[in-house]
Design an enzyme around this catalytic site. Structure first.
Site, PDB file in Angstrom:
ATOM      1  N   CYS A   1      46.848  -7.704 -14.292  1.00 24.16           N
ATOM      2  CA  CYS A   1      47.137  -7.419 -12.882  1.00 24.16           C
ATOM      3  C   CYS A   1      45.933  -6.765 -12.223  1.00 24.16           C
ATOM      4  CB  CYS A   1      48.366  -6.500 -12.763  1.00 24.16           C
ATOM      5  SG  CYS A   1      48.076  -4.862 -13.471  1.00 24.16           S
TER       6      CYS A   1
ATOM      7  N   ASP B   1      11.994  25.562 -30.871  1.00 28.02           N
ATOM      8  CA  ASP B   1      12.638  24.381 -31.450  1.00 28.02           C
ATOM      9  C   ASP B   1      14.149  24.492 -31.571  1.00 28.02           C
ATOM     10  OD1 ASP B   1      12.721  26.313 -33.502  1.00 28.02           O
ATOM     11  OD2 ASP B   1      12.770  24.746 -35.034  1.00 28.02           O
TER      12      ASP B   1
ATOM     13  N   CYS C   1      44.474  -3.594 -13.712  1.00 22.46           N
ATOM     14  CA  CYS C   1      43.562  -3.773 -14.851  1.00 22.46           C
ATOM     15  C   CYS C   1      42.124  -3.919 -14.355  1.00 22.46           C
ATOM     16  CB  CYS C   1      43.929  -5.027 -15.649  1.00 22.46           C
ATOM     17  SG  CYS C   1      45.550  -4.967 -16.413  1.00 22.46           S
TER      18      CYS C   1
ATOM     19  N   CYS D   1       0.848  -1.195   0.000  1.00 23.00           N
ATOM     20  CA  CYS D   1       0.000   0.000   0.000  1.00 23.00           C
ATOM     21  C   CYS D   1       0.881   1.240   0.000  1.00 23.00           C
ATOM     22  CB  CYS D   1      -0.945   0.010   1.199  1.00 23.00           C
ATOM     23  SG  CYS D   1      -0.069   0.127   2.771  1.00 23.00           S
TER      24      CYS D   1
ATOM     25  N   CYS E   1       3.640   1.867   2.534  1.00 18.57           N
ATOM     26  CA  CYS E   1       4.909   1.164   2.280  1.00 18.57           C
ATOM     27  C   CYS E   1       5.846   2.081   1.491  1.00 18.57           C
ATOM     28  CB  CYS E   1       4.682  -0.114   1.470  1.00 18.57           C
ATOM     29  SG  CYS E   1       3.694  -1.359   2.285  1.00 18.57           S
TER      30      CYS E   1
ATOM     31  N   ASP F   1       7.731  30.731 -30.500  1.00 24.04           N
ATOM     32  CA  ASP F   1       8.843  31.124 -31.359  1.00 24.04           C
ATOM     33  C   ASP F   1       8.341  31.091 -32.804  1.00 24.04           C
ATOM     34  OD1 ASP F   1      11.591  31.526 -32.220  1.00 24.04           O
ATOM     35  OD2 ASP F   1      11.515  29.431 -32.852  1.00 24.04           O
TER      36      ASP F   1
ATOM     37  N   ASP G   1      16.351  28.974 -28.258  1.00 19.50           N
ATOM     38  CA  ASP G   1      15.126  28.985 -27.435  1.00 19.50           C
ATOM     39  C   ASP G   1      15.342  28.344 -26.065  1.00 19.50           C
ATOM     40  OD1 ASP G   1      13.533  30.114 -29.501  1.00 19.50           O
ATOM     41  OD2 ASP G   1      13.391  28.147 -30.451  1.00 19.50           O
TER      42      ASP G   1
END
Length: 805
Positions: free
Chosen positions: A85, A700, A88, A17, A20, A501, A704
């Site tokens: 090694c 766009d 690495c 619920c 929780c 725009d 903008d």
């Protein structure tokens, strides 16, 4: 040094619920280094922002488990080749841990392997392998496949279904005994053994402790962490009924057992109904994320790539950037890329909503999940995995569905303190009935206590908002409207002003040939052939617009003999032995061409927002051509629709006032702000906000982005730049201004749906508790009502998936 903040998403199992979710959220926010944690009950996952130098994923998972829940992990094991090694292994480990979406990576030098826990919404195995290879090693995935979350959820659903059937079979005889016990139902046949307390005990016990185990476990974990949830209510109520009945059964030994008033059916039927409610809820919640499934279903599953000169088929996640991908006619394009060979028409309706296929050829960009209609294409992959346009769309929708709207905070706060209050009310109810209403009648008082505990489950309250957000944002995504978060979906319906725009938003963003005016003594076809042929050598956008417009008139262009571009003036070319000049007044003056008769026409075209170019053939004025960035065919109707919704519409542009006003007039916009620098657009937004207006900026371009970020709601046109979409709150994939009105309409519908859900959830608990306390609800009816309330809230939210835009 700037603080580095990472984000992680962890799927959680075991929530029952809203309280929780609140408890996990509070617990995670207390973990050192966690900046913000939000838990979505409907999606069953948590999103965490944290400082990786202080907090780690292990600590968060441990916290979630300590709170009594499970973290669903997706793991992959990789074979690593080339390590020599410990340095690495450390290097690879650090590299993998830096990948977005990797929760924790550990590399074992001795076993030459890496174990990676990750969020599949943010990364995939292919990207991990690429990372290892960039570090100078080789990697491949081990053969063993891990169960994914969808499989686990399906298993959970099957388990709950099995529990319900088992519980139903055992509870039915108890329910039969209870129903036939009333005087008005005494005609119903009842086998004598169903009234035996020991038979009832045998039937009720498996339901109580096998099927009901999940409620005891959940309640124990909640109480251990000094909290309470729905499991506490169910465990308390059913245990009270069961153990009181057991007590009555024991004291009835030696007496007429059939006369004992027992409540075994109360506990068994309650558990059965609650399990049934959960089944409905899980199924309904699954339907609420249909949008994600639909989007994911658009993706191709495999791709045919060319590697070392050989054509091979690979899984989609194994395609790498730079691969040459073959796309046959009728196939889905697997990844985003650029066409390097071939020509075809592509169905891009999944992205743009446009049903007409778009012609594509060498050099054109194509998008994954679009459909290749008729030609064979070779495509160079530029974006794969989670970087593709479709994956980004899926990510935005998932984040929106997982985020919380501010309206949800109220429900979260209430459900967090709700259970302890209900337990208190239940015990007060018991005391009032036992000492005042029905003195000494323990059974009567107990029945009222159980009814209050069961009716008060806060599930409906917890589901009210997230299910609506999921359904609303998912439905909007199907129409190309991507809300980045629940808060944006909520805020959009309050907008009062739309700032548009001009270029690429109101207009198409590309110049087109609009006017061809020729002197009377010149042949039109010859004029267009000379101009088109001369201009085709120029790379200038206006020249390309002229050439495209002339080609549309089915004029065949010829070869250019000589060509010279004159910066700031225009061009000079030799075509078929004739000298062609095309350009400005300055160009004509430079070559002594008389243009007095064209001046007035040219000024009139410029007043209408068009760019006119004068044409001379063999140093004699021959005519002019004009190009303009025309408005989108839908802009005028969309602006009218926005005004009808009571919104103020303003156009803003960096263009000169004359051109701006001409475009605005054509689109039906009366308010224009012109000649504004990019940084000035954000200032204009602030001016409107200071006037008390709630502003949406629609744009766009990169210029903008500041205004999109400053506005109350930023809307990016999906056909624009990535920067604009990153800064915006909503992406309008179709590039059609009607999507603005659609987004506002969808926001209004969703908020209305949320308010309906919250009203009924609050009303249900507000009315249900006193009705149960007054003794008007039998416990089994309370259980049925509780299950119905959760399911009804989810089903109401799902109505949003049928909204038509």
């Amino acid at each position: 040094m700037a603080q580095t903040i990472k984000e992680a998403t962890l799927p959680i199992a075991g929530m029952t619920c809203a309280s929780c979710a609140v408890r996990i959220e509070k617990g995670l926010n207390k973990v050192e280094g966690v900046q913000e944690a939000t838990v979505n009950f409907a999606l069953e996952k948590t999103s965490i922002k944290y400082d990786p130098t202080v907090a780690n994923i292990d600590a968060m998972k441990k916290k979630i488990r300590n709170l009594g829940y499970e973290v669903i992990e997706e793991k992959v094991e990789l074979n690593i080749i080339g390590m020599t090694c410990a340095a690495c292994s450390t290097r690879i480990e650090k590299g993998l841990n830096k990948l977005d979406g990797v929760l924790i990576a550990s590399v074992n030098l001795a076993l030459e392997s890496a174990t990676v826990e990750y969020d599949p919404a943010q990364t995939n195995v292919s990207q991990m392998i690429q990372k290892v290879e960039k570090l100078g090693y080789q990697a491949n995935q081990k053969g063993e496949q891990k169960e994914d979350i969808a499989d686990l959820k399906e298993k959970e659903l099957e388990t709950q279904k099995g529990k319900f059937i088992f519980s139903l079979i055992l509870s039915f005889p108890l329910l039969w005994a209870m129903v036939s016990h009333f005087s008005f139902t005494s005609f119903i046949y009842l086998p004598d053994m169903f009234m035996n307390p020991w038979v009832q005990l045998a039937l009720a016990t498996p339901v109580q402790f096998v099927v009901g185990k999940q409620f005891y476990v959940g309640a124990y974990k909640a109480l251990r962490n000094k909290s309470a949830n729905m499991d506490v209510l169910v465990a308390l109520g059913t245990s009270a009924a069961y153990f009181y009945s057991l007590y009555l059964s024991i004291i009835s030994i030696g007496s007429n057992a059939h006369m004992v008033e027992l409540y075994y059916e109360t506990s068994a039927v309650l558990i059965t109904l609650i399990i049934l409610g959960k089944l409905f809820e899980v199924r309904a919640k699954g339907r609420s994320s249909e949008a994600i499934k639909k989007l994911m279903g658009l993706q191709a599953k495999t791709a045919v790539v060319e590697r070392n000169g050989v054509e091979i088929e690979v899984a989609l996640e194994d395609v790498l950037v730079g691969d040459i991908v073959y796309v046959k006619p009728g196939e889905k394009v697997p990844v985003d890329g650029v066409i390097i060979d071939g020509r075809s028409a592509l169905d891009e309706s999944m992205l743009t909503g446009e049903s007409v296929p778009v012609d594509k050829t060498v050099g054109d960009s194509i998008i994954g999940a679009t459909i290749n209609k008729n030609g064979f294409l070779k495509v160079k992959a530029t974006k794969v995995g989670r970087d593709t346009a479709l994956s980004q769309i899926i990510k935005v929708v998932e984040e929106a569905q997982g985020s919380k709207a501010p309206i949800q905070r109220l429900a979260d706060q209430i459900s967090g303190i709700f259970v302890p209050i209900v337990v208190g009310i239940a015990f007060i109810t018991f005391l009032v009935w036992f000492f005042i209403v029905a003195p000494g009648d323990f059974a009567e008082a107990l029945e009222k206590l159980i009814a209050v505990l069961v009716i008060a489950c806060p599930c409906a309250l917890g589901l009210a908002t997230p299910t609506s957000i999921m359904a609303g944002s998912g439905r909007a995504a199907e129409f190309g409207i991507l809300f980045k978060g629940g808060e944006h979906l909520e805020r959009t319906h309050r907008l009062t002003t739309i700032l548009l725009d001009k270029t690429g938003t109101v207009t198409n963003g590309e110049p087109v040939l609009t006017d061809v005016l020729i002197e009377k003594d010149i042949n039109e076809k010859e004029f267009l052939t000379l101009v088109g042929t001369a201009e085709k050598q120029s790379e200038h956008p206006l020249a390309q617009a002229i050439v495209a417009g002339i080609k549309e008139k089915n004029i065949e262009l010829v070869e250019v003999e000589e060509f010279e571009a004159i910066p700031g003036y225009g061009i000079q070319a030799k075509v078929g032995g004739q000298v062609v000049l095309a350009g400005t007044r300055k160009l004509m003056n430079k070559y002594g061409v008389m243009i007095e008769g064209a001046q007035a026409t040219m000024e009139q075209l410029e007043a209408n927002g068009k760019t006119a170019m004068l044409i001379a053939i063999n140093n004699k004025y021959a005519g002019l051509v004009a190009v303009a960035d025309t408005i989108k065919i839908t802009s005028k109707a969309a602006v009218r629709r926005l005004k009808e919704m009571g919104l103020e519409v303003v156009m803003i542009t960096g263009d000169n006032k004359l051109t701006a006003e001409a475009i605005a007039k054509e689109a039906g916009i009366t308010q224009v702000v012109a000649e504004v620098l990019p940084e000035g657009k954000a200032e204009e937004v602030k001016k409107l906000q200071k006037q008390g207006k709630i502003v949406a900026m629609v744009g766009d371009g990169i210029n903008d982005a500041p205004a999109l970020a400053t506005a109350d709601i930023g809307m990016a046109i999906g056909t624009g730049t990535d920067v604009a979409m990153e800064a915006a709150d909503i992406t309008l994939m179709r590039g059609d201004l009607n999507s603005i009105a659609d987004a506002i309409y969808m926001s209004k519908k969703t908020i209305r749906n949320i308010k309906q859900n919250l009203f009924w959830a609050f009303a249900y608990n507000t009315l249900g508790i006193p009705i149960a306390a007054l003794g008007f609800l039998a416990p089994w009816l309370a259980g049925a009502a509780m299950a119905f309330s959760s399911v009804s809230v989810v089903l109401n939210a799902l109505r949003l998936q049928r909204v038509k835009l």
